[in-house]
Design an enzyme around this catalytic site. Structure first.
Site, PDB file in Angstrom:
ATOM      1  N   SER A  94       5.198  94.563  30.662  1.00  0.00           N
ATOM      2  CA  SER A  94       4.240  95.634  30.351  1.00  0.00           C
ATOM      3  C   SER A  94       4.915  97.004  30.525  1.00  0.00           C
ATOM      4  O   SER A  94       5.863  97.300  29.813  1.00  0.00           O
ATOM      5  CB  SER A  94       2.995  95.477  31.219  1.00  0.00           C
ATOM      6  OG  SER A  94       1.921  96.221  30.687  1.00  0.00           O
ATOM      7  N   ASP A 192      -3.244  87.205  24.979  1.00  0.00           N
ATOM      8  CA  ASP A 192      -3.358  88.636  25.274  1.00  0.00           C
ATOM      9  C   ASP A 192      -3.987  89.340  24.076  1.00  0.00           C
ATOM     10  O   ASP A 192      -4.210  88.745  23.020  1.00  0.00           O
ATOM     11  CB  ASP A 192      -1.963  89.198  25.564  1.00  0.00           C
ATOM     12  CG  ASP A 192      -1.981  90.451  26.423  1.00  0.00           C
ATOM     13  OD1 ASP A 192      -3.081  90.951  26.724  1.00  0.00           O
ATOM     14  OD2 ASP A 192      -0.890  90.917  26.806  1.00  0.00           O
ATOM     15  N   HIS A 222      -1.687  88.436  29.790  1.00  0.00           N
ATOM     16  CA  HIS A 222      -0.844  89.614  29.928  1.00  0.00           C
ATOM     17  C   HIS A 222       0.267  89.437  30.973  1.00  0.00           C
ATOM     18  O   HIS A 222       1.434  89.720  30.700  1.00  0.00           O
ATOM     19  CB  HIS A 222      -1.706  90.832  30.277  1.00  0.00           C
ATOM     20  CG  HIS A 222      -0.977  92.130  30.160  1.00  0.00           C
ATOM     21  ND1 HIS A 222      -0.527  92.626  28.948  1.00  0.00           N
ATOM     22  CD2 HIS A 222      -0.586  93.022  31.092  1.00  0.00           C
ATOM     23  CE1 HIS A 222       0.088  93.774  29.140  1.00  0.00           C
ATOM     24  NE2 HIS A 222       0.075  94.030  30.448  1.00  0.00           N
TER      25      HIS A 222
END
Length: 246
Positions: A94, A192, A222
């Site tokens: 991320s 996700d 995620h």
């Protein structure tokens, strides 16, 4: 009230090849511990920095900026260099994946792995992430709902300038994807948001790397390093690292 033990960076020493592990926004190094231990077992040295403000209250988190977090990444890279590791790869999740792309643009790397990377995020969405984090953290502290509501109302008055900078950092990094020439593996979870599938394809098409691959994991959300497909993710990252020309 419960006292929460702050997370820390970790340094798992293995072989001569080193991997810098970069965690996600509003999370901490626990994102990367299982992967780090797995890679150490396969003779890789792993270091995971903790970005400033992460693992602390949301109020403290917002006092730091992406420039502070990026400096923590640079310090982690330099720590490995100072410890004598000349060959370094970066693996990021991320926000950590955004930093991994930025590192590939600016630093000497043997390879880069990104997971769950957004190519665009509005500051308002990032603010909601902070509020969600704040509520969870305050519940862990043992605060009651009235107190939590009051504190989050106050939190909503804080400046989100750091989150606007975060949005700008993502955009600037994406704009310079063609600068990346290191081998790259781009991973995302099929469960996700579709944004991450779209982002993975844009990254794949935009980087200048000759050696590149993109892969989806059918049961992953995620936080890919902690989810149902984590063992497959770990194995694929190891295989990618093993194939690099260190």
């Amino acid at each position: 009230m419960m006292k929460i033990v702050p997370p820390k960076p970790f340094f798992y020493k293995g072989g001569e090849q080193a991997v810098l592990l970069l965690h996600s926004f509003t999370s901490n190094t626990i994102d990367m511990k299982k992967l780090g231990k797995y890679l150490q077992q396969h003779n890789y040295t792993c270091y995971a920095p903790l970005y400033r403000g992460h693992g602390l209250t949301a109020e403290k988190l917002l006092t730091f900026r992406p420039t502070d977090w990026w400096q923590d990444v640079l310090d982690g890279y330099q720590l490995l260099k100072d410890e004598g590791y000349g060959k370094i790869a970066v693996v990021g999740l991320s926000l950590g994946g955004v930093f991994a792309l930025k590192a590939a643009q600016e630093l000497e790397l043997s390879g880069v792995v990104t997971m769950s990377v957004p190519i665009h995020r509005e500051a308002s969405f990032l603010q909601k992430r902070v509020f969600h984090y704040a509520k969870s953290f305050k519940q862990l502290e043992g605060k009651n709902e009235d107190q939590i509501h009051h504190e989050i109302t106050q939190l909503q008055q804080m400046s989100i300038h750091s989150l606007v900078e975060f949005q700008q950092l993502i955009q600037k990094t994406v704009d310079q994807l063609a600068r990346i020439t290191s081998p790259i593996s781009i991973l995302y979870g099929a469960l996700d948001e579709t944004l991450y599938k779209d982002s993975a394809e844009v990254i794949y098409q935009s980087v200048g790397s000759q050696q590149k691959k993109v892969k989806a994991y059918p049961n992953a959300k995620h936080l890919m390093t902690l989810g149902t497909d984590k063992d497959d993710v770990n194995k694929d990252i190891l295989a990618f690292l093993n194939d690099l020309h260190w």
